[in-house]
Design an enzyme around this catalytic site. Structure first.
Site, short mmCIF file in Angstrom:
data_model
loop_
_atom_site.label_atom_id
_atom_site.label_comp_id
_atom_site.label_asym_id
_atom_site.label_seq_id
_atom_site.Cartn_x
_atom_site.Cartn_y
_atom_site.Cartn_z
N ASP A 66 52.95 132.10 60.57
CA ASP A 66 53.79 132.99 59.77
C ASP A 66 54.43 134.00 60.70
O ASP A 66 53.73 134.78 61.36
CB ASP A 66 52.89 133.68 58.73
CG ASP A 66 53.65 134.70 57.92
OD1 ASP A 66 54.80 134.41 57.57
OD2 ASP A 66 53.10 135.77 57.66
N THR A 99 60.43 134.58 57.47
CA THR A 99 60.25 135.63 58.48
C THR A 99 60.52 135.11 59.89
O THR A 99 60.97 135.85 60.75
CB THR A 99 58.82 136.18 58.41
OG1 THR A 99 57.91 135.09 58.33
CG2 THR A 99 58.64 137.04 57.20
N THR A 100 60.23 133.82 60.12
CA THR A 100 60.52 133.25 61.44
C THR A 100 62.03 133.01 61.56
O THR A 100 62.64 133.34 62.58
CB THR A 100 59.79 131.90 61.63
OG1 THR A 100 58.48 132.02 61.08
CG2 THR A 100 59.67 131.54 63.08
N ASP A 401 52.95 133.89 50.71
CA ASP A 401 54.34 133.45 50.94
C ASP A 401 54.85 132.65 49.74
O ASP A 401 55.99 132.85 49.30
CB ASP A 401 54.44 132.59 52.20
CG ASP A 401 54.63 133.45 53.43
OD1 ASP A 401 54.45 134.67 53.29
OD2 ASP A 401 54.97 132.94 54.51
#
Length: 533
Positions: A66, A99-100, A401
């Site tokens: 994550d 988020t990446t 998530d």
């Protein structure tokens, strides 16, 4: 002679020499540092991305892919690189997933900006063009999106499982995705259908079993045992539950003082008074018909003593002690009761009602379940199981998530294809738009379009495919008008991604692009770093 006089140095105001070299160096250093951070998480993008093992100073080990977690734990010292860490945090707050992606896009944009800067384009011009391009990009994405109804559970589950597919626990996505959807839909308030507060979903982690044993509980779960001190009940039907914030123990003086007792008669009197005091409290509790007590943790003195536990057991009252302070709000909302701060306020209308409170053995420990709550508030509890602590923590993060993805869909009801399809489509449309623009703007928008190709490129690279062939083929397909063509990592080829059920919320993509652009514009505008001692 006159000539010489004229060539004498004129006023220094107009021709003062400005040293621009240092500003360029600072800008380059900032961009390089931020790119390094982006490259660190780039390998963990997508379903075939690698995981990172993070070892903290205290010796704790975390395995995750994550982006927000990885960057959060990284010790980043360079100020500009810290902005990327903040970037992934804000993406986590606004969308919860991607988020990446957001960091990788920002890194790629910065690399493009380096080449634009070295071509001699002014940072402000680049910054303004990026802003225009990002607004245009959001419009293009919105045009691509497919509207969705909340009654369409299949699509919700598909997008939740797409989010889970890139996680360590991806093999359990068929179980966790429907669970996340049910959990979010059960806490949506019909009065405010667009708002979901994820604090209404409590995730309780319990070691033992496998992730398959994860379940959603309509009610409350405490990761504690019932206090068995004096053989009190461990199962109560038709429970009347009180949440108390006072202590059932003998009173203490407010200040530290010692009482000197000279003879046994006085000592007996003290003990007798204590006993009567506790008995009086328990009689008041019993009078309301209450048979389950949840006692808040106390910092002043013991919340319960052995003596009070003994009397509570005699009165057939089930006791759960040491309830954390920050859980009280969730518990009272779920049970639809009020916390009681003083024994004088112990009234029947403040109690909560449930069909069953029982202690259940799970793995090597025990938990307390409260089910069949009457007039239950809109909350739900998810009990996550796992074979070891690392899997358990990662399952919790992945579930969070998935919950965020469903929350996005509830607040903005549009789906968009995944698998690099939207990025390539954006790149194509912005590239075409760049040709219409004049001057420097066209160049900058073209660079923005090229930068977005990093997502499909990285997806292909992480899956072990040949990135150049895949991305070229992808461009070709999109040029022929297949908007939803994307990289199918499982088959290693390009297919219509919507038919493969790889979908994500529109909010994730749009917020990734706007946040990444904002961050890059900020880094571009910095031309000096001043350290203050």
């Amino acid at each position: 002679m006159a000539l010489v006089a004229n060539s004498a140095p004129r006023s220094s105001k107009t021709e003062s020499y400005v040293d621009n070299k240092r500003k360029e160096d600072i800008r380059h250093a900032n961009i390089k540092a931020a790119c390094a951070v982006a490259d660190a998480v780039r390998t963990s993008l997508g379903p075939k991305g690698m995981d990172k093992m993070i070892s903290t100073a205290s010796g704790e080990v975390i395995i995750t892919n994550d982006g927000a977690t990885i960057l959060n734990k990284m010790e980043v010292l360079q100020p500009a690189a810290k902005m990327l860490v903040e970037l992934s945090k804000s993406q986590d707050a606004s969308a919860g997933d991607g988020t990446t992606t957001v960091v990788v896009i920002a890194g790629s944009l910065l690399k493009q900006c380096l080449s634009l800067l070295s071509s001699g384009i002014h940072p402000t011009v680049i910054s303004d063009s990026l802003h225009k391009a990002s607004i245009k990009a959001v419009d293009v994405l919105t045009a691509m999106a497919v509207p969705l109804e909340l009654t369409d559970c299949d699509s919700l589950v598909k997008s939740a499982s797409t989010s889970l597919n890139s996680k360590v626990v991806s093999q359990y996505s068929s179980l966790l995705a429907p669970l996340a959807v049910d959990a979010v839909l059960s806490v949506v308030d019909p009065a405010k259908p667009d708002v979901v507060d994820l604090r209404d979903i409590k995730i309780v982690k319990k070691l033992g079993g496998t992730v398959d044993d994860t379940e959603m509980v309509k009610g409350l779960v405490f990761d504690k045992k019932v206090s068995h001190a004096a053989g009190g009940p461990t199962r109560v039907e038709n429970a009347k539950i009180a949440v108390i914030q006072f202590q059932i123990s003998p009173p203490k003086t407010d200040i530290e003082q010692s009482i000197v007792v000279s003879d046994y008669a006085q000592m007996d009197r003290i003990l007798k008074e204590e006993r009567n005091y506790i008995l009086g409290m328990i009689k008041k509790i019993r009078a309301t018909g209450c048979n389950v007590l949840l006692i808040q943790k106390s910092i002043l003195r013991d919340a319960v003593t052995d003596l009070s536990l003994h009397y509570l057991a005699k009165a057939k009252i089930l006791v759960i002690k040491d309830v954390e302070r920050d859980e009280i709000e969730f518990i009272t909302k779920t049970l639809n009761c009020l916390p009681i701060a003083n024994i004088e306020h112990f009234k029947e209308e403040k109690l909560g009602y449930a069909d069953l409170v029982e202690e259940v053995s799970l793995g090597d420990g025990k938990i307390v379940k409260i089910t069949g709550i009457k007039n239950m508030g809109r909350t739900t509890t998810v009990l996550v199981r796992g074979s070891n602590q690392l899997v358990l923590d990662e399952a919790e993060r992945s579930l969070h998530d998935a919950l965020c993805v469903v929350r996005c869909l509830v607040s903005k009801r549009f789906l968009i294809a995944g698998g690099g399809a939207p990025e390539i489509e954006l790149s194509r449309q912005l590239g075409a738009w760049a040709k219409v623009l004049h001057g420097m703007e066209g160049y900058c928008v073209k660079s923005f379009a090229e930068a977005l190709e990093v997502i499909p490129y990285t997806l292909a690279e992480n899956a072990g495919l040949n990135p150049i062939t895949i991305v070229t083929e992808l461009r070709n397909r999109h040029a022929q008008g297949e908007i939803n063509a994307g990289i199918n990592v499982r088959k290693g080829q390009i297919t219509n991604i919507l038919e493969e059920n790889v979908v994500q919320p529109l909010l994730v993509s749009t917020s990734a692009i706007t946040l990444a652009t904002e961050c890059v514009r900020m880094i571009l505008k910095i031309d000096d770093i001043v350290t203050v001692r």
